[in-house]
Scaffold this motif. Structure first.
Motif, PDB file in Angstrom:
ATOM      1  N   ARG A 128       6.916  -4.839  -0.125  1.00 13.97           N
ATOM      2  CA  ARG A 128       7.380  -5.610  -1.278  1.00 13.97           C
ATOM      3  C   ARG A 128       6.246  -5.984  -2.227  1.00 13.97           C
ATOM      4  N   THR A 129       5.035  -5.566  -1.860  1.00 11.34           N
ATOM      5  CA  THR A 129       3.866  -5.831  -2.701  1.00 11.34           C
ATOM      6  C   THR A 129       3.786  -4.772  -3.791  1.00 11.34           C
ATOM      7  N   VAL A 130       3.653  -5.207  -5.023  1.00 11.03           N
ATOM      8  CA  VAL A 130       3.558  -4.275  -6.150  1.00 11.03           C
ATOM      9  C   VAL A 130       2.148  -3.702  -6.207  1.00 11.03           C
ATOM     10  N   GLY A 131       2.049  -2.395  -6.248  1.00 11.75           N
ATOM     11  CA  GLY A 131       0.751  -1.743  -6.311  1.00 11.75           C
ATOM     12  C   GLY A 131       0.184  -1.760  -7.720  1.00 11.75           C
ATOM     13  N   ILE A 132      -1.127  -1.623  -7.813  1.00 15.36           N
ATOM     14  CA  ILE A 132      -1.806  -1.516  -9.105  1.00 15.36           C
ATOM     15  C   ILE A 132      -2.005  -0.043  -9.395  1.00 15.36           C
ATOM     16  N   HIS A 133      -1.452   0.425 -10.509  1.00 12.82           N
ATOM     17  CA  HIS A 133      -1.453   1.855 -10.820  1.00 12.82           C
ATOM     18  C   HIS A 133      -2.390   2.153 -11.981  1.00 12.82           C
ATOM     19  N   PRO A 134      -3.176   3.212 -11.923  1.00 12.60           N
ATOM     20  CA  PRO A 134      -3.346   4.135 -10.802  1.00 12.60           C
ATOM     21  C   PRO A 134      -4.582   3.771  -9.987  1.00 12.60           C
ATOM     22  N   THR A 135      -4.387   3.461  -8.731  1.00 12.43           N
ATOM     23  CA  THR A 135      -5.481   3.150  -7.811  1.00 12.43           C
ATOM     24  C   THR A 135      -5.228   3.825  -6.472  1.00 12.43           C
ATOM     25  N   CYS A 136      -6.275   3.890  -5.673  1.00 15.04           N
ATOM     26  CA  CYS A 136      -6.116   4.355  -4.292  1.00 15.04           C
ATOM     27  C   CYS A 136      -5.451   3.277  -3.448  1.00 15.04           C
ATOM     28  N   ALA A 137      -5.761   2.017  -3.758  1.00 13.67           N
ATOM     29  CA  ALA A 137      -5.231   0.909  -2.964  1.00 13.67           C
ATOM     30  C   ALA A 137      -3.709   0.842  -3.018  1.00 13.67           C
ATOM     31  N   GLU A 138      -3.118   1.268  -4.126  1.00 11.78           N
ATOM     32  CA  GLU A 138      -1.660   1.192  -4.227  1.00 11.78           C
ATOM     33  C   GLU A 138      -0.960   2.076  -3.208  1.00 11.78           C
ATOM     34  N   GLU A 139      -1.675   3.101  -2.712  1.00 11.11           N
ATOM     35  CA  GLU A 139      -1.064   3.994  -1.728  1.00 11.11           C
ATOM     36  C   GLU A 139      -0.711   3.246  -0.437  1.00 11.11           C
ATOM     37  N   VAL A 140      -1.432   2.155  -0.168  1.00 13.00           N
ATOM     38  CA  VAL A 140      -1.120   1.350   1.016  1.00 13.00           C
ATOM     39  C   VAL A 140       0.265   0.742   0.887  1.00 13.00           C
ATOM     40  N   ALA A 141       0.606   0.300  -0.313  1.00 12.40           N
ATOM     41  CA  ALA A 141       1.909  -0.330  -0.561  1.00 12.40           C
ATOM     42  C   ALA A 141       3.032   0.691  -0.732  1.00 12.40           C
ATOM     43  N   LYS A 142       2.720   1.973  -0.532  1.00 12.62           N
ATOM     44  CA  LYS A 142       3.726   3.031  -0.672  1.00 12.62           C
ATOM     45  C   LYS A 142       3.908   3.833   0.622  1.00 12.62           C
ATOM     46  N   LEU A 143       3.417   3.285   1.744  1.00 13.36           N
ATOM     47  CA  LEU A 143       3.479   4.017   3.009  1.00 13.36           C
ATOM     48  C   LEU A 143       4.904   4.003   3.558  1.00 13.36           C
ATOM     49  N   ARG A 144       5.626   5.074   3.360  1.00 11.59           N
ATOM     50  CA  ARG A 144       7.039   5.142   3.762  1.00 11.59           C
ATOM     51  C   ARG A 144       7.290   6.065   4.950  1.00 11.59           C
ATOM     52  N   ILE A 145       6.369   6.955   5.240  1.00  6.62           N
ATOM     53  CA  ILE A 145       6.612   7.984   6.260  1.00  6.62           C
ATOM     54  C   ILE A 145       5.921   7.595   7.562  1.00  6.62           C
ATOM     55  N   SER A 146       6.687   7.583   8.628  1.00 10.33           N
ATOM     56  CA  SER A 146       6.123   7.241   9.938  1.00 10.33           C
ATOM     57  C   SER A 146       5.739   8.516  10.686  1.00 10.33           C
ATOM     58  N   LYS A 147       4.788   8.378  11.592  1.00  9.72           N
ATOM     59  CA  LYS A 147       4.430   9.524  12.425  1.00  9.72           C
ATOM     60  C   LYS A 147       5.614   9.964  13.276  1.00  9.72           C
ATOM     61  N   ARG A 148       6.385   8.977  13.713  1.00  6.16           N
ATOM     62  CA  ARG A 148       7.512   9.260  14.594  1.00  6.16           C
ATOM     63  C   ARG A 148       8.538  10.181  13.922  1.00  6.16           C
ATOM     64  N   SER A 149       8.626  10.092  12.574  1.00  4.61           N
ATOM     65  CA  SER A 149       9.626  10.896  11.848  1.00  4.61           C
ATOM     66  C   SER A 149       9.288  12.378  11.838  1.00  4.61           C
ATOM     67  N   GLY A 150       7.998  12.690  11.943  1.00  4.74           N
ATOM     68  CA  GLY A 150       7.574  14.083  11.898  1.00  4.74           C
ATOM     69  C   GLY A 150       7.551  14.683  10.509  1.00  4.74           C
ATOM     70  N   LEU A 151       7.834  13.887   9.485  1.00  4.86           N
ATOM     71  CA  LEU A 151       7.842  14.389   8.110  1.00  4.86           C
ATOM     72  C   LEU A 151       6.419  14.553   7.581  1.00  4.86           C
ATOM     73  N   ASP A 152       6.274  15.426   6.590  1.00  4.62           N
ATOM     74  CA  ASP A 152       4.972  15.663   5.972  1.00  4.62           C
ATOM     75  C   ASP A 152       4.537  14.405   5.219  1.00  4.62           C
ATOM     76  N   PRO A 153       3.375  13.812   5.553  1.00  5.24           N
ATOM     77  CA  PRO A 153       2.955  12.568   4.910  1.00  5.24           C
ATOM     78  C   PRO A 153       2.120  12.769   3.649  1.00  5.24           C
ATOM     79  N   THR A 154       2.057  14.001   3.128  1.00  3.18           N
ATOM     80  CA  THR A 154       1.231  14.268   1.950  1.00  3.18           C
ATOM     81  C   THR A 154       1.894  13.711   0.705  1.00  3.18           C
ATOM     82  N   VAL A 155       1.169  12.892  -0.040  1.00  2.00           N
ATOM     83  CA  VAL A 155       1.688  12.300  -1.274  1.00  2.00           C
ATOM     84  C   VAL A 155       1.716  13.372  -2.359  1.00  2.00           C
ATOM     85  N   THR A 156       2.827  13.484  -3.039  1.00  8.35           N
ATOM     86  CA  THR A 156       2.952  14.435  -4.153  1.00  8.35           C
ATOM     87  C   THR A 156       3.311  13.686  -5.425  1.00  8.35           C
TER      88      THR A 156
END
Length: 525
Positions: A495-523
């Motif tokens: 629920r934290t709003v990221g500062i764009h464009p920064t690397c730090a904002e990627e922390v607030a956008k972590l949606r993919i879990s390892k358990r899901s097996g989905l590709d975690p590469t940001v596009t």
């Protein structure tokens, strides 16, 4: 100088040092003075042994709160003869010069990026001597600044090597051999540690250097072999490579032991991609100086059992550190140490086995070897001794950063620690590979830029640890460390709003879990 004598009701009454010295002489010199100190006459309210970050913070805080304080500090030259001033490891041969040389290496990368951004830059070469002189001058200014701060707070400073005479008294020896006897009601040991030389290796002491020397070299170390896998080893190897030097790291087992091992692997992969060579599963057995001045190193491959050798201009040992306790005569004060680590045993209040003697920082058993923790522990200890607070140092969720070419910042538990503590079925790990915007135009490799957040699986998913690999990792981690210290949950981070464009904002956008097996590469953006 005044000396304190305990009067009726436990209060101090003061008299001149001359009178105290006369009384000591009458009692039989040094031994008599020691007996007098043991009987209750103290020169100081607080004596700090060690002039590093933790000791200075403790001394200055106690003096600010009205205590009569002294600091004793003495730097034993390294085997190569390197000396430095007041301020301890961090200021002189650690954090400060390391970060400045790391910055020098980063600037080299920016110069290589610059043409992609339209800057017409002629080929440039790095000059070690210019960098070293600038770094060393800054360090010397910090040495002077610490002296001034102690003077401003009326803290007495002694440049002497101290050892205990009894539980209230130390005897310090100056460079000229002159002895000084000091006593105090409370004593804080903050002597830190020094690099460990592998003396079992032939030629290691004669021909090698350590982090005590690398930052004070007047000339470039040239082709360098770094032996070790600690953060000190990798940080030094990283900036040496970044400055254009041929650099090899020899690792016996695993890199960055104690850190998250997935992150450690990504750190070394990036370093290898930038030109640092790694000799894994190898251990050196001999160093010899050749007639041309080069160093011939012989090592064993632990997997095959075969010997190999190579030549280098410099061999840098980064194989661990040992606490500075051996010359303190701790047994005369009754202070207990761990016989294996040689570190001083302390409780949650930094108290040793002697109730009025304390130990903080790297010299204390079970404490992280980090400057900021020593500083805070020292300040809190001073406040407790002055009756200002009862707070003790909290060593949980301490953030730190490894300043390798791609910086690694972390706070809280590693993935391995979280699984061991809570069980794999109770842990959720969210992760992402991302590309910093500033890497795009310069077409830099970003395949190791990675973030993972280790959480409890049960809602609201308390954050157990955060691991960030990328530019400015320390700056990013510091902010999130506050949230984790305050008990942040995954839901709150999302629920934290990221500062764009920064690397730090990627922390607030972590949606993919390892358990899901989905590709975690940001596009995308």
């Amino acid at each position: 100088m005044a000396a304190a004598l305990r009067g009726p009701g436990g209060r101090f009454r003061w008299r001149t040092w001359a009178a105290a010295a006369a009384a000591a002489a009458a009692a039989g010199g040094v031994r008599g003075a020691a007996r007098s100190a043991a009987a209750g006459r103290q020169d100081y309210d607080l004596l700090v042994i060690g002039g590093g970050s933790g000791g200075l913070a403790c001394a200055k805080e106690a003096a600010q709160l009205g205590k009569k304080v002294a600091v004793v500090d003495y730097v034993e030259p390294s085997p190569r003869g390197t000396r430095w001033g007041l301020g301890g490891t961090c200021v002189n041969v650690g954090c400060i010069p390391k970060k400045l040389m790391h910055q020098a290496a980063l600037l080299g990368g920016m110069i290589r990026d610059a043409p992609h951004y339209g800057w017409a830059i002629q080929p440039v070469l790095h000059d070690w001597r210019t960098m070293a002189e600038a770094v060393q001058n800054h360090v010397k200014s910090l040495n002077w600044g610490h002296r001034v701060q102690l003077q401003d707070r009326k803290v007495k400073y002694f440049n002497i090597k101290a050892g205990f005479v009894n539980e209230h008294t130390v005897c310090g020896v100056a460079k000229d051999g002159k002895e000084t006897l000091l006593s105090a009601e409370h004593i804080v040991i903050a002597t830190g540690g020094r690099p460990r030389y592998p003396t079992h290796i032939e030629g290691a002491l004669e021909y090698g250097i350590t982090s005590d020397d690398i930052f004070w070299l007047k000339e470039s170390p040239g082709k360098t072999l770094v032996v070790g896998a600690s953060y000190v080893a990798l940080e030094c190897a990283g900036f040496l490579t970044g400055l254009g030097l041929d650099t090899t790291v020899m690792i016996r087992s695993i890199p960055l032991r104690g850190f998250d091992q997935q992150m450690s692997s990504l750190v070394t992969e990036y370093m290898a991609s930038q030109g640092t060579r790694f000799l894994r599963g190898c251990t050196p057995s001999r160093v010899r100086r050749l007639p041309d001045g080069q160093l011939q190193v012989t090592w064993e491959d632990l997997t095959s059992g075969k010997e190999d050798m190579g030549t280098f201009n410099t061999v840098l040992w980064a194989t661990g550190r040992i606490p500075e306790t051996r010359s303190l005569n701790l047994e005369k004060a009754g202070v207990n140490i761990n016989p294996n680590s040689q570190k001083i045993l302390v409780d949650a209040q930094e108290t040793t086995s002697v109730p009025h003697i304390y130990a903080i920082g790297d010299v204390a058993e079970g404490r992280p070897e980090l400057t900021p923790t020593a500083i805070m522990a020292g300040k809190l200890l001073a406040q407790r001794l002055c009756g200002q607070s009862s707070d003790v140092m909290d060593y949980d969720n301490v953030p730190t950063t490894v300043f390798t070419p791609l910086e690694y910042g972390c706070v809280g538990l590693s993935e391995e620690e979280a699984v061991a503590r809570h069980g794999e079925e109770h842990v959720e790990v969210y992760h992402a590979y991302y590309k910093p915007l500033e890497f795009t135009v310069a077409e830099r490799d970003a395949s190791q830029c990675y973030i993972k957040m280790v959480c409890l699986r049960k809602p609201p998913q308390l954050v157990l640890g955060l691991h960030f690999l990328g530019p400015n990792a320390g700056e990013v981690t510091q902010g999130f460390a506050l949230g984790i210290k305050c008990g942040a949950s995954y839901v709150q981070v999302m629920r934290t709003v990221g500062i764009h464009p920064t690397c730090a904002e990627e922390v607030a956008k972590l949606r993919i879990s390892k358990r899901s097996g989905l590709d975690p590469t940001v596009t995308g953006c």
